[in-house]
Each structure stands twice: as structure tokens, then as C-alpha cells.
Design a protein around this motif. Structure first.
Motif, mmCIF file in Angstrom:
data_model
loop_
_atom_site.group_PDB
_atom_site.id
_atom_site.type_symbol
_atom_site.label_atom_id
_atom_site.label_comp_id
_atom_site.label_asym_id
_atom_site.label_seq_id
_atom_site.Cartn_x
_atom_site.Cartn_y
_atom_site.Cartn_z
ATOM 1 N N LEU A 42 0.824 -1.220 -0.024
ATOM 2 C CA LEU A 42 0.117 0.038 0.053
ATOM 3 C C LEU A 42 0.876 1.329 -0.065
ATOM 4 N N ARG A 43 0.941 1.976 -1.025
ATOM 5 C CA ARG A 43 1.606 3.044 -1.129
ATOM 6 C C ARG A 43 1.237 4.463 -0.770
ATOM 7 N N HIS A 44 0.205 4.393 0.281
ATOM 8 C CA HIS A 44 -0.152 5.713 1.063
ATOM 9 C C HIS A 44 -0.369 5.497 2.448
ATOM 10 N N THR A 45 0.548 6.727 2.882
ATOM 11 C CA THR A 45 1.084 6.447 4.309
ATOM 12 C C THR A 45 -0.043 6.172 5.500
ATOM 13 N N SER A 46 -1.225 6.700 5.013
ATOM 14 C CA SER A 46 -2.378 6.436 6.010
ATOM 15 C C SER A 46 -3.240 5.150 5.725
#
Length: 70
Positions: A42-46
């Protein structure tokens, strides 16, 4: 050893759970690989990934309630 990679761009509506099972199943099917490991990044921090069996719909509601209280 076979290797297959595909990038999925899944739009979500903010804070919520999104069932991505169908998308992942399609990628695995398209890969042609019969036995192996499916690795999701998953490339999104959240973003986070929760794996559950979905046997009881109360579990999803409980998770949503718990996370909203954090």
C-alpha cells in the motif's frame, strides 16, 4: 520461479473500509500463477490492510466503531 506485478489504482471515499478482494482476485487470476504468495504493498501513508473472513457483519461495524474512537 514466476513473478507477476500489477499496479492497482483504487479510489476510495476517505475514512472507510474498502473491500478490495475482487481486485486482488482478478490480478491473481490474470497472473496465471497457480501456487505462490500474493504480496500487497500500500503506497499511501495512512492506508492499512485488514484481512478478515467476513463471516459476521458485526465485525466490520465493531472495527469501524473502534477506529473512529481512536
Amino acid at each position: 520461479m514466476a513473478h507477476y506485478q500489477e499496479i492497482l489504482d483504487i479510489k476510495t471515499s476517505g475514512k472507510s473500509f474498502s473491500n478490495v478482494t475482487h481486485y486482488v482476485q482478478e490480478v491473481v487470476k490474470n497472473s496465471g500463477i497457480k501456487t505462490g504468495i500474493c504480496h500487497l504493498f500500500l503506497r499511501h501513508t495512512s492506508a492499512s490492510l485488514i484481512i478478515q473472513e467476513n463471516a459476521d457483519p458485526d465485525v466490520l461495524r465493531d472495527l469501524e466503531n473502534f477506529l473512529s474512537k481512536l
